[in-house]
Design a protein around this motif. Sequence first.
Motif, PDB file in Angstrom:
ATOM      1  N   ARG A 179      37.879  43.708  46.592  1.00 33.31           N
ATOM      2  CA  ARG A 179      38.473  43.610  45.442  1.00 33.31           C
ATOM      3  C   ARG A 179      39.562  42.344  45.470  1.00 33.31           C
ATOM      4  O   ARG A 179      40.136  41.821  46.514  1.00 33.31           O
ATOM      5  CB  ARG A 179      39.207  44.809  45.296  1.00 33.31           C
ATOM      6  N   ALA A 180      39.911  42.009  44.238  1.00 33.91           N
ATOM      7  CA  ALA A 180      40.890  40.983  43.911  1.00 33.91           C
ATOM      8  C   ALA A 180      42.045  41.188  44.920  1.00 33.91           C
ATOM      9  O   ALA A 180      42.965  40.405  45.283  1.00 33.91           O
ATOM     10  CB  ALA A 180      41.192  40.544  42.625  1.00 33.91           C
ATOM     11  N   ASP A 181      42.554  42.719  44.823  1.00 35.73           N
ATOM     12  CA  ASP A 181      44.089  43.130  45.249  1.00 35.73           C
ATOM     13  C   ASP A 181      43.966  42.706  46.767  1.00 35.73           C
ATOM     14  O   ASP A 181      44.792  42.242  47.552  1.00 35.73           O
ATOM     15  CB  ASP A 181      44.325  44.268  44.813  1.00 35.73           C
ATOM     16  N   GLN A 182      42.803  43.060  47.103  1.00 34.73           N
ATOM     17  CA  GLN A 182      42.570  43.016  48.815  1.00 34.73           C
ATOM     18  C   GLN A 182      42.868  41.265  49.046  1.00 34.73           C
ATOM     19  O   GLN A 182      43.147  41.149  50.140  1.00 34.73           O
ATOM     20  CB  GLN A 182      41.161  43.525  49.298  1.00 34.73           C
ATOM     21  N   LEU A 183      42.240  40.593  48.325  1.00 37.72           N
ATOM     22  CA  LEU A 183      42.250  38.865  48.512  1.00 37.72           C
ATOM     23  C   LEU A 183      43.893  38.853  48.384  1.00 37.72           C
ATOM     24  O   LEU A 183      44.151  37.898  49.218  1.00 37.72           O
ATOM     25  CB  LEU A 183      41.528  38.192  47.539  1.00 37.72           C
ATOM     26  N   GLY A 184      44.635  39.380  47.516  1.00 37.65           N
ATOM     27  CA  GLY A 184      45.998  38.946  47.387  1.00 37.65           C
ATOM     28  C   GLY A 184      46.540  39.246  48.616  1.00 37.65           C
ATOM     29  O   GLY A 184      47.509  38.521  48.917  1.00 37.65           O
ATOM     30  N   GLN A 185      46.326  40.496  49.184  1.00 39.93           N
ATOM     31  CA  GLN A 185      47.088  41.061  50.300  1.00 39.93           C
ATOM     32  C   GLN A 185      46.833  40.078  51.608  1.00 39.93           C
ATOM     33  O   GLN A 185      47.526  39.698  52.274  1.00 39.93           O
ATOM     34  CB  GLN A 185      46.601  42.397  50.697  1.00 39.93           C
ATOM     35  N   ARG A 186      45.466  39.903  51.735  1.00 43.22           N
ATOM     36  CA  ARG A 186      44.904  39.011  52.911  1.00 43.22           C
ATOM     37  C   ARG A 186      45.657  37.462  52.817  1.00 43.22           C
ATOM     38  O   ARG A 186      45.901  37.079  53.933  1.00 43.22           O
ATOM     39  CB  ARG A 186      43.412  38.782  52.755  1.00 43.22           C
ATOM     40  N   TYR A 187      45.561  37.096  51.768  1.00 41.07           N
ATOM     41  CA  TYR A 187      46.012  35.425  51.607  1.00 41.07           C
ATOM     42  C   TYR A 187      47.604  35.398  51.239  1.00 41.07           C
ATOM     43  O   TYR A 187      48.137  34.509  51.798  1.00 41.07           O
ATOM     44  CB  TYR A 187      44.981  34.871  50.744  1.00 41.07           C
ATOM     45  N   PRO A 221      49.255  42.558  47.431  1.00 36.67           N
ATOM     46  CA  PRO A 221      48.095  42.878  46.688  1.00 36.67           C
ATOM     47  C   PRO A 221      48.422  42.357  45.258  1.00 36.67           C
ATOM     48  O   PRO A 221      47.425  41.900  44.400  1.00 36.67           O
ATOM     49  CB  PRO A 221      47.938  44.172  46.836  1.00 36.67           C
ATOM     50  N   GLY A 222      49.668  42.357  44.764  1.00 39.23           N
ATOM     51  CA  GLY A 222      49.744  41.860  43.218  1.00 39.23           C
ATOM     52  C   GLY A 222      49.807  40.212  43.058  1.00 39.23           C
ATOM     53  O   GLY A 222      49.954  40.066  42.023  1.00 39.23           O
ATOM     54  N   GLN A 223      49.533  39.419  44.136  1.00 42.16           N
ATOM     55  CA  GLN A 223      49.304  38.037  44.051  1.00 42.16           C
ATOM     56  C   GLN A 223      47.974  37.560  43.708  1.00 42.16           C
ATOM     57  O   GLN A 223      47.787  36.398  43.741  1.00 42.16           O
ATOM     58  CB  GLN A 223      49.944  37.475  45.151  1.00 42.16           C
ATOM     59  N   VAL A 255      34.965  31.708  46.125  1.00 39.13           N
ATOM     60  CA  VAL A 255      35.964  31.599  45.316  1.00 39.13           C
ATOM     61  C   VAL A 255      36.945  30.765  46.088  1.00 39.13           C
ATOM     62  O   VAL A 255      37.117  30.680  47.029  1.00 39.13           O
ATOM     63  CB  VAL A 255      36.671  32.796  44.784  1.00 39.13           C
ATOM     64  N   ALA A 256      37.688  29.959  44.906  1.00 42.74           N
ATOM     65  CA  ALA A 256      38.750  29.169  45.516  1.00 42.74           C
ATOM     66  C   ALA A 256      40.247  30.013  45.739  1.00 42.74           C
ATOM     67  O   ALA A 256      40.577  30.711  44.991  1.00 42.74           O
ATOM     68  CB  ALA A 256      39.068  28.052  44.493  1.00 42.74           C
ATOM     69  N   VAL A 257      40.603  29.840  46.978  1.00 40.63           N
ATOM     70  CA  VAL A 257      42.140  30.648  47.099  1.00 40.63           C
ATOM     71  C   VAL A 257      43.218  29.308  47.400  1.00 40.63           C
ATOM     72  O   VAL A 257      43.101  28.495  48.224  1.00 40.63           O
ATOM     73  CB  VAL A 257      41.805  31.498  48.328  1.00 40.63           C
ATOM     74  N   PRO A 258      44.268  29.403  46.602  1.00 44.68           N
ATOM     75  CA  PRO A 258      45.357  28.471  46.539  1.00 44.68           C
ATOM     76  C   PRO A 258      45.978  28.199  48.069  1.00 44.68           C
ATOM     77  O   PRO A 258      46.003  29.665  48.581  1.00 44.68           O
ATOM     78  CB  PRO A 258      46.231  29.136  45.741  1.00 44.68           C
ATOM     79  N   LEU A 259      46.189  27.399  48.735  1.00 47.98           N
ATOM     80  CA  LEU A 259      46.911  27.316  49.839  1.00 47.98           C
ATOM     81  C   LEU A 259      48.365  27.838  49.832  1.00 47.98           C
ATOM     82  O   LEU A 259      48.998  27.901  48.493  1.00 47.98           O
ATOM     83  CB  LEU A 259      46.893  25.848  50.185  1.00 47.98           C
ATOM     84  N   PRO A 287      56.169  35.208  47.377  1.00 48.06           N
ATOM     85  CA  PRO A 287      55.940  35.524  48.810  1.00 48.06           C
ATOM     86  C   PRO A 287      55.128  34.371  49.167  1.00 48.06           C
ATOM     87  O   PRO A 287      53.867  34.398  49.049  1.00 48.06           O
ATOM     88  CB  PRO A 287      55.389  36.810  48.787  1.00 48.06           C
ATOM     89  N   GLY A 288      55.630  33.688  50.083  1.00 53.21           N
ATOM     90  CA  GLY A 288      54.783  32.757  50.914  1.00 53.21           C
ATOM     91  C   GLY A 288      54.306  31.614  50.188  1.00 53.21           C
ATOM     92  O   GLY A 288      53.633  30.737  50.597  1.00 53.21           O
ATOM     93  N   VAL A 289      54.880  31.332  49.140  1.00 54.88           N
ATOM     94  CA  VAL A 289      54.429  30.377  48.093  1.00 54.88           C
ATOM     95  C   VAL A 289      55.630  29.404  47.563  1.00 54.88           C
ATOM     96  O   VAL A 289      56.376  29.944  46.974  1.00 54.88           O
ATOM     97  CB  VAL A 289      53.635  30.907  46.688  1.00 54.88           C
TER      98      VAL A 289
END
Length: 126
Positions: free
Chosen positions: A68-76, A80-82, A106-110, A121-123
Amino acid sequence: MIEPYERALDDVPGAHPYPRSSRYHAVEIGVHRAPDGTGVRYAKRRLLPPLDEAAEETVPHTVSSGERADQLGQRYFGDPGQWWRIADANPVLDPRELTDEPGERVAVPLPGGFPGGTGGPGVRNG
């Protein structure tokens, strides 16, 4: 990274209505005047940066079944809200579009930031 004391600013009455981690935090807030004179606050339009500029600021991610998209937000991004950062980089309106096809890339921003990013957070702002 946002310092704990900076998060407290998100709770100050009259401060920006969106927390620093929101995609709308950097968006200008407008006020519409109703016929009776009352003001209604609203978020003005949020534009995405041109995707061709952003392409080199991303890494690919291959979607797994059930992801899910929220899992990708948490991972990267550790939050999860990101998920919206990933949605902006692809671009999609519905977060389910990011992960509805297993095997899709899918593309994930660095963490350095997607051009036009709002921090969080982290960005860093880019």
